[in-house]
Design an enzyme around this catalytic site. Structure first.
Site, mmCIF file in Angstrom:
data_model
loop_
_atom_site.group_PDB
_atom_site.id
_atom_site.type_symbol
_atom_site.label_atom_id
_atom_site.label_comp_id
_atom_site.label_asym_id
_atom_site.label_seq_id
_atom_site.Cartn_x
_atom_site.Cartn_y
_atom_site.Cartn_z
ATOM 1 N N LYS A 183 0.861 -1.521 0.025
ATOM 2 C CA LYS A 183 0.211 0.162 -0.378
ATOM 3 C C LYS A 183 0.644 1.467 -0.014
ATOM 4 C CE LYS A 183 -4.291 -1.453 1.589
ATOM 5 N NZ LYS A 183 -5.260 -1.600 2.329
ATOM 6 N N HIS A 209 -1.617 -3.379 -4.479
ATOM 7 C CA HIS A 209 -0.936 -3.320 -3.808
ATOM 8 C C HIS A 209 -0.600 -4.517 -2.988
ATOM 9 C CE1 HIS A 209 -4.181 -5.108 -1.533
ATOM 10 N NE2 HIS A 209 -3.715 -5.221 -0.405
ATOM 11 N N HIS A 268 -5.561 -11.639 -0.193
ATOM 12 C CA HIS A 268 -7.060 -11.449 -0.651
ATOM 13 C C HIS A 268 -7.516 -12.265 -2.255
ATOM 14 C CE1 HIS A 268 -8.067 -6.979 0.477
ATOM 15 N NE2 HIS A 268 -6.421 -6.649 -0.139
ATOM 16 N N ASP A 274 -7.643 -11.022 8.255
ATOM 17 C CA ASP A 274 -7.989 -9.696 7.453
ATOM 18 C C ASP A 274 -9.103 -8.715 7.288
ATOM 19 O OD1 ASP A 274 -6.580 -7.836 6.431
ATOM 20 O OD2 ASP A 274 -7.207 -8.235 3.712
HETATM 21 FE FE LIG Z 1 -5.107 -6.458 1.431
#
Ligand SMILES: [Fe+2]
Length: 245
Positions: A59, A84, A112, A140
């Site tokens: 990020k 990111h 992700h 997360d």
């Molecule tokens: Fe992330």
């Protein structure tokens, strides 16, 4: 040396992204609770710990106007923020982790991915997603939806658990959701409290150690909960709300 380097990298992202400051450290703590529950060995634990700390390091390569944006992201901005993961990969690749620690990058870059293959950035599916990455996915999301943002209040805990349950086998590895929901809630509350000065009172610590998130969900969704059940849910919410200051 390696540890302090990792912590420096992690704090540089917290400094850039005020909205999610503390996020990486809480994701690490939740992941460690899952790892302990699973009884993984020390080396795996260390790898997952470092991957959790560094998962969002990419990020630092995202534009401020997108990273700090409070409203809904446009499609273009959403695509940019998704980058990111690739940036995290590039940074960790450049560090040149040795053989023992190579997996850190694999795991960090899988946070992700979704169990049904609809995640990013490699669109991995099911068991092709590194195990540690599947752990990070649960931690997360849990941290993202239990954190207060200045533009909205915390989501009720029952809705939070609903999201985890609905994500079994679609977003998440169902087994890992089940493990997470079995962690005694006194341990979860201690992660909530890492950033304010409030301590979990010894008496409450003991009470909450007898229940897990699944129990909180069942008691919180019951039509006719007993007085005792109502008290346990509100004790949990007292610490969850962060309004005890
Ligand atoms: Fe992330």
């Amino acid at each position: 040396m390696f540890d302090s380097f990792i912590n420096t990298l992690a704090s540089s992202i917290d400094a850039r992204d005020k909205i999610t400051a503390g996020h990486s450290s809480r994701v690490k703590l939740y992941s460690m609770l899952i790892v302990d529950e699973l009884g993984l060995d020390e080396h795996k634990k260390e790898i997952i710990e470092k991957a959790a700390t560094l998962h969002d390091i990419g990020k630092i390569g995202i534009r401020d106007s997108v990273l700090q944006k409070e409203g809904k992201l446009t499609d273009e901005e959403y695509k940019h923020i998704q980058e990111h993961v690739q940036i995290t990969y590039n940074i960790l690749e450049n560090i040149g982790l040795n053989e023992d620690f190579k997996e850190i990058n694999e795991i960090a870059c899988s946070h992700h991915e979704k169990y049904d293959g609809t995640g990013y950035h490699r669109h991995l599916k099911g068991e092709d997603i590194p195990y540690g990455g599947r752990i990070l996915a649960v931690s997360d999301v849990f941290d993202a939806i239990t954190s207060k943002r200045h533009y909205r209040d915390k989501m009720p805990i029952v809705n939070v658990i609903d999201i985890l349950l609905k994500g079994r086998n679609t977003h998440f590895d169902a087994k890992l959701v089940d493990v997470f929901l079995k962690i005694p809630v006194n341990k979860i509350v201690k992660v909530f409290l890492t950033e304010n000065h409030n301590k979990l009172k010894a008496k409450d610590d003991k009470t909450l150690s007898k229940y897990n998130l699944s129990d909180i969900y069942n008691m919180g969704t019951k039509e006719n909960p007993t007085e005792e059940e109502k008290e346990i849910v509100s004790l949990f919410n007292y610490y969850y709300s962060g309004k005890q200051d």
